[in-house]
Design a protein around this motif. Structure first.
Motif, PDB file in Angstrom:
ATOM      1  N   THR A 285       0.848  -1.207   0.000  1.00 44.25           N
ATOM      2  CA  THR A 285       0.000   0.000   0.000  1.00 44.25           C
ATOM      3  C   THR A 285       0.880   1.253   0.000  1.00 44.25           C
ATOM      4  OG1 THR A 285      -0.052   0.298   2.392  1.00 44.25           O
ATOM      5  CG2 THR A 285      -1.668  -1.238   1.459  1.00 44.25           C
ATOM      6  N   ARG A 286       0.220   2.408   0.143  1.00 44.16           N
ATOM      7  CA  ARG A 286       0.970   3.667   0.156  1.00 44.16           C
ATOM      8  C   ARG A 286       2.029   3.715   1.260  1.00 44.16           C
ATOM      9  NH1 ARG A 286      -4.225   5.050  -1.346  1.00 44.16           N
ATOM     10  NH2 ARG A 286      -4.536   6.676  -2.895  1.00 44.16           N
TER      11      ARG A 286
ATOM     12  N   VAL B 154      -5.146  -3.311   6.528  1.00 46.34           N
ATOM     13  CA  VAL B 154      -6.261  -2.428   6.166  1.00 46.34           C
ATOM     14  C   VAL B 154      -7.267  -3.132   5.256  1.00 46.34           C
ATOM     15  CG1 VAL B 154      -5.101  -0.192   6.482  1.00 46.34           C
ATOM     16  CG2 VAL B 154      -4.923  -1.348   4.277  1.00 46.34           C
TER      17      VAL B 154
ATOM     18  N   ARG C 165     -11.473  -1.570   9.013  1.00 44.66           N
ATOM     19  CA  ARG C 165     -10.954  -0.655  10.039  1.00 44.66           C
ATOM     20  C   ARG C 165     -11.241  -1.175  11.444  1.00 44.66           C
ATOM     21  NH1 ARG C 165     -12.582   5.095   7.108  1.00 44.66           N
ATOM     22  NH2 ARG C 165     -11.163   4.772   5.346  1.00 44.66           N
TER      23      ARG C 165
ATOM     24  N   GLY D 190      -8.279   6.120   9.398  1.00 43.10           N
ATOM     25  CA  GLY D 190      -8.218   4.667   9.235  1.00 43.10           C
ATOM     26  C   GLY D 190      -7.220   4.195   8.196  1.00 43.10           C
ATOM     27  N   LYS D 191      -6.330   5.090   7.785  1.00 47.62           N
ATOM     28  CA  LYS D 191      -5.454   4.766   6.653  1.00 47.62           C
ATOM     29  C   LYS D 191      -3.991   4.645   7.051  1.00 47.62           C
ATOM     30  CE  LYS D 191      -8.409   6.982   3.214  1.00 47.62           C
ATOM     31  NZ  LYS D 191      -8.658   5.794   2.400  1.00 47.62           N
ATOM     32  N   VAL D 192      -3.284   3.844   6.254  1.00 50.11           N
ATOM     33  CA  VAL D 192      -1.827   3.797   6.356  1.00 50.11           C
ATOM     34  C   VAL D 192      -1.251   4.570   5.181  1.00 50.11           C
ATOM     35  CG1 VAL D 192      -1.698   1.618   7.606  1.00 50.11           C
ATOM     36  CG2 VAL D 192      -1.745   1.568   5.118  1.00 50.11           C
ATOM     37  N   PRO D 193      -0.084   5.205   5.343  1.00 51.07           N
ATOM     38  CA  PRO D 193       0.755   5.151   6.527  1.00 51.07           C
ATOM     39  C   PRO D 193       0.261   6.056   7.659  1.00 51.07           C
ATOM     40  CG  PRO D 193       1.717   6.672   4.955  1.00 51.07           C
ATOM     41  CD  PRO D 193       0.504   6.060   4.294  1.00 51.07           C
TER      42      PRO D 193
ATOM     43  N   GLU E 237      -1.055  10.760   6.767  1.00 48.73           N
ATOM     44  CA  GLU E 237      -0.803  11.412   5.476  1.00 48.73           C
ATOM     45  C   GLU E 237       0.675  11.300   5.090  1.00 48.73           C
ATOM     46  OE1 GLU E 237      -3.134  12.488   3.329  1.00 48.73           O
ATOM     47  OE2 GLU E 237      -4.564  11.744   4.804  1.00 48.73           O
ATOM     48  N   LEU E 238       0.885  10.538   4.022  1.00 46.83           N
ATOM     49  CA  LEU E 238       2.268  10.206   3.661  1.00 46.83           C
ATOM     50  C   LEU E 238       3.148  11.415   3.377  1.00 46.83           C
ATOM     51  CD1 LEU E 238       2.793  10.252   0.252  1.00 46.83           C
ATOM     52  CD2 LEU E 238       1.146   8.424   0.443  1.00 46.83           C
TER      53      LEU E 238
HETATM   54  N1  LIG Z   1      -4.323  10.461   1.840  1.00 43.82           N
HETATM   55  C1  LIG Z   1      -3.700   9.313   2.446  1.00 43.82           C
HETATM   56  C2  LIG Z   1      -4.143   8.082   1.697  1.00 43.82           C
HETATM   57  C3  LIG Z   1      -3.722   6.810   2.406  1.00 43.82           C
HETATM   58  C4  LIG Z   1      -4.558   5.618   1.925  1.00 43.82           C
HETATM   59  O1  LIG Z   1      -5.570   5.768   1.252  1.00 43.82           O
HETATM   60  N2  LIG Z   1      -4.130   4.432   2.322  1.00 43.82           N
HETATM   61  C5  LIG Z   1      -4.898   3.238   1.980  1.00 43.82           C
HETATM   62  C6  LIG Z   1      -3.933   2.122   1.554  1.00 43.82           C
HETATM   63  S1  LIG Z   1      -3.047   2.533   0.063  1.00 43.82           S
HETATM   64  C7  LIG Z   1      -5.623   2.744   3.220  1.00 43.82           C
HETATM   65  O2  LIG Z   1      -5.059   2.718   4.289  1.00 43.82           O
HETATM   66  N3  LIG Z   1      -6.879   2.338   3.062  1.00 43.82           N
HETATM   67  C8  LIG Z   1      -7.639   1.724   4.113  1.00 43.82           C
HETATM   68  C9  LIG Z   1      -8.910   2.433   4.404  1.00 43.82           C
HETATM   69  O3  LIG Z   1      -9.173   3.515   3.851  1.00 43.82           O
HETATM   70  O4  LIG Z   1      -9.660   1.884   5.194  1.00 43.82           O
HETATM   71  C10 LIG Z   1      -2.173   9.468   2.425  1.00 43.82           C
HETATM   72  O5  LIG Z   1      -1.673  10.135   1.494  1.00 43.82           O
HETATM   73  O6  LIG Z   1      -1.487   8.949   3.327  1.00 43.82           O
END
Ligand SMILES: N[C@@H](CCC(=O)N[C@@H](CS)C(=O)NCC(=O)O)C(=O)O
Length: 202
Positions: A12-13, A35, A39, A50-53, A64-65
């Motif tokens: 993932t990101r 992920v 969540r 709820g997102k990585v990283p 936010e990366l």
């Molecule tokens: N805007 C966020 C986007 C991060 C993102 O969308 N990560 C995805 C994986 S590539 C994630 O964790 N998705 C799980 C979810 O949304 O539940 C960033 O730039 O860090």
């Protein structure tokens, strides 16, 4: 145990943040978050989106990366992955970190979803314009900020790598050579090894 934790899901990101930490030679603890399994209340306390990283450092959490990359460059200036504050190249360091989530990613999603919008009305543009800009930069220099590799190459260069991997763009010769340079880096290969070990868990 390190005072820096990376919350990461393979493929993932967050691979970009893992690569960055490996480039920096930083000490960190890796916490795998699946992920893809949905969540959890526990992780939402770390990153409310709820997102990585996401990272935890000295009791603070950050998502936010691009924000994480800018922050880690400040925390580890000795890694030399960002121009110093008084270096004119610092401007481009900010530019590419904001261009990735503000323009590159929306342009990718727009193309992927087949959205059509008036360029003057939206805050980004066509993916072709993004590719043109990256290509022009890399035709002049080996890396986004000039002669040397920097965190911008992980952040914005990483997005270019996804565009090619997803078959969204045909890489120009300059982009192709650039991605080969990035992917031959020791820290990049280490990131792939770590991801391959973690993949069965997430
Ligand atoms: N805007 C966020 C986007 C991060 C993102 O969308 N990560 C995805 C994986 S590539 C994630 O964790 N998705 C799980 C979810 O949304 O539940 C960033 O730039 O860090």
């Amino acid at each position: 145990m390190s005072d820096l934790t990376l919350y990461h899901c393979p493929g993932t990101r967050s691979t970009g943040t893992l690569w960055l930490l490996e480039e920096m030679g930083a000490e960190y603890t890796l916490e795998t978050i699946n992920v893809r399994a949905g969540r959890t209340a526990e992780f939402l306390k770390i990153n409310p989106s709820g997102k990585v990283p996401a990272i935890r450092h000295k009791g603070q959490t950050l998502g936010e990366l691009s924000a994480i990359s800018l922050y880690l460059c400040d925390v580890f200036p000795e890694a030399g992955l960002a121009p110093a504050l008084d270096d004119p190249k610092r401007a481009q360091h900010y530019f590419w970190h904001v261009y990735r989530p503000g323009v590159m990613e929306p342009a990718m999603i727009s193309k992927g979803q087949g959205w059509k919008a008036e360029p003057g009305m939206i805050g980004w543009g066509e993916l072709d314009d993004v590719v043109k800009r990256v290509d022009e930069t890399l035709t002049q220099n080996d890396y986004l900020l000039g002669d040397s590799f920097s965190a911008s190459d992980i952040c914005a260069g990483g997005a270019v790598s996804w565009m090619v991997a997803f078959g969204m763009i045909e890489p120009t010769p300059a982009i192709k050579a650039y991605l080969e340079r990035l992917q031959s880096r020791k820290a990049y290969r280490r990131m792939l090894e770590i991801d391959a070990e973690l993949a069965p868990k997430a």
